[in-house]
Write a protein that holds these residues in place. Structure first.
Motif, PDB file in Angstrom:
ATOM      1  N   PRO A   1      -6.422  -2.932   6.176  1.00 21.79           N
ATOM      2  CA  PRO A   1      -6.952  -3.859   5.176  1.00 21.79           C
ATOM      3  C   PRO A   1      -5.896  -4.187   4.114  1.00 21.79           C
ATOM      4  O   PRO A   1      -5.213  -3.290   3.620  1.00 21.79           O
ATOM      5  CB  PRO A   1      -8.110  -3.083   4.535  1.00 21.79           C
ATOM      6  N   GLY A   2      -5.767  -5.467   3.810  1.00 21.74           N
ATOM      7  CA  GLY A   2      -4.848  -5.881   2.748  1.00 21.74           C
ATOM      8  C   GLY A   2      -3.416  -6.070   3.208  1.00 21.74           C
ATOM      9  O   GLY A   2      -2.611  -6.677   2.514  1.00 21.74           O
TER      10      GLY A   2
ATOM     11  N   GLY B   1       2.782  -4.239   2.880  1.00 16.93           N
ATOM     12  CA  GLY B   1       1.634  -3.398   2.551  1.00 16.93           C
ATOM     13  C   GLY B   1       0.630  -4.149   1.699  1.00 16.93           C
ATOM     14  O   GLY B   1       0.863  -5.272   1.261  1.00 16.93           O
ATOM     15  N   SER B   2      -0.474  -3.519   1.444  1.00 17.59           N
ATOM     16  CA  SER B   2      -1.510  -4.116   0.608  1.00 17.59           C
ATOM     17  C   SER B   2      -1.001  -4.201  -0.832  1.00 17.59           C
ATOM     18  O   SER B   2      -0.420  -3.255  -1.357  1.00 17.59           O
ATOM     19  CB  SER B   2      -2.770  -3.259   0.661  1.00 17.59           C
ATOM     20  N   TYR B   3      -1.200  -5.355  -1.466  1.00 16.25           N
ATOM     21  CA  TYR B   3      -0.763  -5.528  -2.852  1.00 16.25           C
ATOM     22  C   TYR B   3      -1.588  -4.632  -3.772  1.00 16.25           C
ATOM     23  O   TYR B   3      -1.120  -4.177  -4.797  1.00 16.25           O
ATOM     24  CB  TYR B   3      -0.938  -6.999  -3.252  1.00 16.25           C
ATOM     25  N   TYR B   4      -2.831  -4.407  -3.361  1.00 16.90           N
ATOM     26  CA  TYR B   4      -3.738  -3.624  -4.210  1.00 16.90           C
ATOM     27  C   TYR B   4      -4.145  -2.335  -3.527  1.00 16.90           C
ATOM     28  O   TYR B   4      -5.331  -2.063  -3.322  1.00 16.90           O
ATOM     29  CB  TYR B   4      -4.956  -4.474  -4.573  1.00 16.90           C
ATOM     30  N   LYS B   5      -3.121  -1.544  -3.158  1.00 19.51           N
ATOM     31  CA  LYS B   5      -3.372  -0.291  -2.449  1.00 19.51           C
ATOM     32  C   LYS B   5      -4.298   0.611  -3.257  1.00 19.51           C
ATOM     33  O   LYS B   5      -5.191   1.240  -2.736  1.00 19.51           O
ATOM     34  CB  LYS B   5      -2.045   0.448  -2.206  1.00 19.51           C
ATOM     35  N   GLU B   6      -4.038   0.649  -4.576  1.00 16.59           N
ATOM     36  CA  GLU B   6      -4.875   1.510  -5.430  1.00 16.59           C
ATOM     37  C   GLU B   6      -5.953   0.694  -6.153  1.00 16.59           C
ATOM     38  O   GLU B   6      -6.373   1.047  -7.246  1.00 16.59           O
ATOM     39  CB  GLU B   6      -3.992   2.259  -6.419  1.00 16.59           C
ATOM     40  N   GLY B   7      -6.330  -0.427  -5.542  1.00 15.81           N
ATOM     41  CA  GLY B   7      -7.348  -1.280  -6.165  1.00 15.81           C
ATOM     42  C   GLY B   7      -6.722  -2.282  -7.111  1.00 15.81           C
ATOM     43  O   GLY B   7      -5.621  -2.068  -7.624  1.00 15.81           O
ATOM     44  N   MET B   8      -7.402  -3.383  -7.348  1.00 16.41           N
ATOM     45  CA  MET B   8      -6.890  -4.417  -8.242  1.00 16.41           C
ATOM     46  C   MET B   8      -6.808  -3.867  -9.664  1.00 16.41           C
ATOM     47  O   MET B   8      -7.725  -3.189 -10.122  1.00 16.41           O
ATOM     48  CB  MET B   8      -7.849  -5.608  -8.208  1.00 16.41           C
TER      49      MET B   8
END
Ligand SMILES: Cc1ncc(COP(=O)(O)O)c(C=O)c1O
Ligand SMILES: Cc1ncc(COP(=O)(O)O)c(C=O)c1O
Lengths: 356, 356
Positions: B132-133, B167-174
């Motif tokens: 995801p992401g 990778g996901s830009y918001y790995k640790e959430g937005m």
């Protein structure tokens, strides 16, 4: 700490040299080049002279994407004593470091760079052309090589020097140029990169140059990016006007390149007690001086041409003709004096020349 | 005339793929790349997919000296149906040609470019990450390759596309970001190259970014180059403010990049009947809205993050706190809606997505 050792690897395959009549500008390159690498942990390292060769770079190298690059331009030539000479090379490496500062590129050792350049010229000394007006143009430049697409300063760089024998700028004699004052496009603005010698400024200037050429003008006169009123530069040269006996050139305001020829001309004028002012000068002031008959001369200054007299300025369709389209006497005098110092036929009280 | 044939040469030496947790942004590249050459007499020719490999360029190549280069950035990713999808790729190639126009680079065939990209993605489809992401970031770019130092548009170019799993830009959430409003340095000015996606703009921005980072801010808010009053962009994103129920974004004035995410957000807002204004907005207006309690939200938009909520703006030392430093509801709603369209979980009435 001593200076890094500069290694030399000579080519085993020397090129045929081009015909001196066909040199042009920056089209042929000598047998060798200088190169030096930067890494974050070791700093600038491994300075070396190697055979002139292609650069092999990852397609993700930052220079291809984010324009993190700076350069310089200077010349070596035979003086009247048949010795190879440079003109104020220390100023070029100093300016390279000033450009580095603006572009977040680590500073180079200016002394090492000059040593390396001298060594490179010695290795390729048979490439310094001897015909009057010809010279060996030197192009030091730095490129960001990190193969990573994040927008951030690179952690790796290469500092390179290449050299090109160039023809006489005034093969058919000095001739005043026609200039189009640019109304729409902007080269640089205060707070931007105009005072640095970096690729983006030249990329931005191509469009104005294209428009000028289409209309039969050889260069663009750039106005300031804020008000499009104040004169900045002409093509890739600094610009001077002579108005009512006083020479005026735009002050170094942060968007103009601090030209080394500009500085030399200012010093020469001062030594001759000719009034010289560094200040803002608007295009309106220039046109008004033309109308009231006090606009005596205009000329550009730069390493390539030294002095380039301006014969006509086109401003919104009005043709401002300078000195009847002829070479002005101040321009001619300054050209003679500066090239005289450069080729060693005149005294050099300023200690500008460096003989190899 | 039909489209040029795109040849494919497959690698015999596939790379090991990086761990999906270590992807980051633009650090790893797929097994293949697309390349196409331009010469003055033949135009764009020889489109081909080849193994990812270094570029070999003469050290005099214009891209190293005069920044004649343009680029794009877009993403491919798996949609909810497990098919690979692109978001408005036609807009990217259209913008690439707009950038080409400003930089005096010959236009590419947009249709051919899209075909080539699809083919390249198919060849490297095992590189599209599925977590995801995550996505496959695509970087089309053009470089000037003439080995000649005259300041003039190049006669030879290369158009290249490389791809990087990111990778996901918001790995640790937005998470809302903190922004420093830049007072001294300028990214672009009207008449310059700000509306084009070209290296020089990013080179100019590095210094401001460096200053912001040192003070613990993650991006720079750029003001206009003329008056340093009007808001332009934030880092490499367009910027939106919500003031008293109305969303406001700087109009396309010639120095702002016409972001594709920006355009999508505007269309989304209109479809939802949320008031949206494209107009000049000064930093004073933003600060005043903060003081009188009508500044509700601010966020950046761009391909990398889609939406990046702004939690704090530092203007001359004053901290403008947005929505108590929390994600605003408009930002969250737009993020959900746009990423929903992008991943195929929401309807796409705009026909933005292109499935391979
Ligand atoms: C934009 C620009 N202005 C002015 C100059 C003149 O500088 P210099 O006299 O150091 O050659 C140059 C370079 O030659 C230049 O590129
Ligand atoms: C300077 C700049 N502004 C804005 C954007 C946002 O544009 P887009 O939404 O097309 O990604 C980008 C690129 O991502 C950019 O580089």
């Amino acid at each position: 700490m001593g200076m890094l050792e500069i290694k030399t690897e000579r080519t085993t395959n020397k090129k045929n040299q081009p015909d001196v009549d066909k040199l042009g500008f920056g089209q042929f390159f000598t047998d060798h080049m200088f190169i030096m690498d930067y890494t974050e942990d070791k700093g600038w390292k491994d300075p070396r002279i190697i055979p002139y060769q292609p650069l092999s770079l990852d397609p993700a190298a930052k220079v291809f994407h984010y324009g993190q690059t700076v350069f310089e331009g200077l010349k070596a030539y035979f003086n009247v004593d048949k010795r190879v000479q440079l003109f104020r090379p220390d100023s070029n490496f100093k300016r390279l470091n000033a450009s580095n500062e603006r572009l977040c590129i680590p500073a180079i050792d200016e002394e090492l760079a000059l040593e390396a350049l001298k060594k490179l010229i010695r290795v390729d000394c048979d490439w310094v052309p001897a015909a009057p007006g010809t010279s060996l143009y030197i192009r030091p430049f730095i490129i960001a090589t990190d193969p990573c697409l994040g927008v951030a300063p690179s952690k790796n760089y290469q500092f390179i020097m290449i050299m090109s024998p160039v023809g006489s700028y005034y093969k058919e004699g000095m001739k005043p140029i026609k200039i189009l004052v640019e109304q729409n496009y902007v080269r640089a603005v205060a707070g931007g990169t105009g005072a640095a010698k970096t690729g983006g400024n030249y990329a931005a200037s191509l469009k104005g140059q294209e428009i000028a050429s289409k209309d039969g003008y050889s260069q663009t006169l750039w106005l300031d990016g804020k008000e499009k009123r104040f004169v900045e530069e002409v093509g890739s040269m600094n610009v001077f006007f002579k108005i009512n006996g006083t020479v005026v050139t735009p002050e170094l305001n942060g968007s103009i390149l601090p030209g080394i020829t500009r500085d030399s001309i200012i010093q020469l004028l001062k030594s001759k007690n000719i009034p010289i002012e560094e200040r803002r000068i608007s295009i309106d002031e220039v046109v008004e001086a033309f109308h009231n008959g006090t606009l005596e001369e205009a000329f550009g200054t730069g390493t390539a041409a030294v002095i380039s007299p301006i014969g006509e300025l086109n401003w919104l369709g009005e043709k401002v003709i300078l000195n009847n389209g002829e070479i002005g006497e101040t321009a001619q005098m300054l050209y003679n004096h500066l090239t005289g110092i450069q080729n060693g036929s005149l005294e050099d009280p300023f200690n500008w020349t460096v003989t190899l």
